[in-house]
Design a protein around this motif. Structure first.
Motif, short mmCIF file in Angstrom:
data_model
loop_
_atom_site.label_atom_id
_atom_site.label_comp_id
_atom_site.label_asym_id
_atom_site.label_seq_id
_atom_site.Cartn_x
_atom_site.Cartn_y
_atom_site.Cartn_z
N PRO A 40 0.82 -1.23 0.00
CA PRO A 40 0.00 0.00 0.00
C PRO A 40 0.85 1.27 0.00
CG PRO A 40 0.10 -0.91 2.21
CD PRO A 40 0.88 -1.85 1.34
N LEU A 41 1.91 1.27 -0.78
CA LEU A 41 2.86 2.39 -0.76
C LEU A 41 3.14 2.83 -2.19
CD1 LEU A 41 4.56 3.77 1.49
CD2 LEU A 41 6.46 2.33 0.78
N ALA A 80 3.06 1.42 -6.60
CA ALA A 80 2.85 2.24 -7.80
C ALA A 80 3.79 3.42 -7.74
CB ALA A 80 1.40 2.72 -7.88
N LEU A 81 4.05 3.97 -8.90
CA LEU A 81 4.95 5.13 -8.98
C LEU A 81 4.18 6.32 -9.56
CD1 LEU A 81 8.58 5.21 -9.59
CD2 LEU A 81 7.31 6.47 -11.30
N GLY A 135 8.34 -1.88 -13.88
CA GLY A 135 7.54 -3.03 -13.47
C GLY A 135 6.50 -2.75 -12.40
N VAL A 136 6.17 -1.47 -12.18
CA VAL A 136 5.08 -1.13 -11.25
C VAL A 136 4.09 -0.23 -11.99
CG1 VAL A 136 6.39 -1.33 -9.10
CG2 VAL A 136 6.36 0.85 -10.33
N PRO A 137 2.83 -0.21 -11.56
CA PRO A 137 1.86 0.68 -12.22
C PRO A 137 2.32 2.14 -12.16
CG PRO A 137 0.75 -0.81 -10.69
CD PRO A 137 2.22 -0.99 -10.46
N ILE A 138 2.16 2.83 -13.28
CA ILE A 138 2.52 4.25 -13.35
C ILE A 138 1.24 5.08 -13.27
CG2 ILE A 138 3.60 6.06 -14.77
CD1 ILE A 138 5.57 3.86 -13.86
#
Ligand SMILES: Cc1cc2nc3c(=O)[nH]c(=O)nc-3n(C[C@H](O)[C@H](O)[C@H](O)COP(=O)(O)O)c2cc1C
Length: 307
Positions: free
Chosen positions: A19-20, A44-45, A95-98
């Motif tokens: 959750p970060l 996510a970023l 590799g993380v949601p943008i």
């Protein structure tokens, strides 16, 4: 060994492994963070807010450290929409949601930015930064007036009917709830609470302001109590998920925000001091869950005891 706590959360159609998220503007374009990101350390970023045209930002000095906080008047320095779109394949490689942060100076700018960003597969969701000045309304920030906030959210919703739409609220209001409700009614899927608190710093020797721009946005641990209060108020007043933001530095900070009603949190200023902080924060969150018998971190959301 007890099973590992489940740290995953879902909000507004986004599946986050933890959750970060990063907070906009505190990890450069996003790519600068790559060498420090341990796998699984962020869900996510959120890169720096994107404006239609490149911006050099405000004159220097534009950062000033305060006790437990940071004042900044960066002024939305960024490379503009075209460069941001070109950087998306590299960002997606993390590799993380943008979550693309969108900053316009008029409703039509927000609409165009939202349309172009939402059209890209690399963009998982949009976050509207409505703390920007509305040039059509004498520079008053969109996010300080429910009607202006609603117009921006409606325009972005029209331009992006399908991607999750987060709206990042400004704390520079007497009451955040009317703006939160306006954003919800205009079609937001989630609310990020909060952007920076306006402040100033003075050099008593030169008798000059510390920031060339006079005022700046305060962030860091100094603002955490304010952010917790707004998260608590807003999450009780709307049915949308809330993403907490303001002074997160440790796993226990994440727990506090979730207890107050946040479904996830963003970490900003802490990244400037330690870009590897997310991995430590996630470890601390996991330790808290293990020690306190929390099987799934989502069970903390809104679980504050007030009786
Ligand atoms: C240097 C700096 C630049 C920022 N730039 C942006 C930005 O471009 N867009 C935005 O929505 N928020 C921006 N913010 C606000 C952060 O995303 C965040 O809302 C705020 O700093 C509170 O979180 P923190 O205490 O964890 O930093 C910026 C903050 C800092 C410190």
């Amino acid at each position: 060994m007890p099973p590992r706590p489940d740290l995953s959360v879902s909000l507004a159609g986004l599946e986050l492994s933890v959750p970060l998220m990063t907070a906009s503007g505190t990890c450069g374009s996003g790519l600068e963070l790559a060498p420090y990101l341990e796998p699984g350390s962020i869900g996510a970023l959120v890169p720096k807010s994107v404006t239609l045209n490149p911006r050099a930002g405000n004159p220097n000095p534009r950062l000033w450290e305060t006790p437990c906080g940071l004042l900044n008047s960066i002024g939305l320095q960024n490379e503009g929409l075209a460069e941001f779109l070109a950087s998306l394949p590299a960002l997606a490689g993390l590799g993380v949601p943008i979550l693309a942060s969108v900053a316009g100076f008029s409703v039509s700018e927000f609409e165009r930015l939202a349309a172009e960003l939402a059209a890209r597969d690399e963009v998982a969701a949009l976050e509207l930064n409505i703390s920007c000045p509305n040039v059509e309304k004498g520079g008053m920030a969109f996010g300080t007036d429910p009607a202006s906030a609603a117009r921006v959210v409606e325009a972005a919703r029209r331009a992006s009917p399908h991607k999750p739409l987060l709206v990042k609220l400004s704390p520079n209001v007497a009451d955040m709830v009317p703006v939160a409700r306006a954003a919800q009614d205009a079609g937001a899927d989630a609310l990020t609470v909060m952007n920076t608190l306006l402040g100033m710093a003075v050099d008593p020797v030169s008798r000059r302001p510390r920031l060339a721009n006079l005022y700046g946005g305060l962030s860091g641990p100094a603002v955490k109590p304010v952010a917790l209060r707004f998260v608590h108020q807003v999450s009780r007043a709307v049915s949308l998920p809330v993403v907490g933001c303001g002074g997160v530095r440790t796993g226990l900070d994440v727990v506090e925000f979730m207890l107050c009603g946040a479904s996830a949190v963003q970490v900003g200023t802490a990244l400037l001091a330690d870009p590897a902080a997310p991995a430590r924060i996630v470890r601390e969150l996991e330790e808290y869950c293990a020690r306190h018998g929390v099987a799934a971190v989502r069970d903390l959301v809104g679980a504050l005891e007030t009786e």
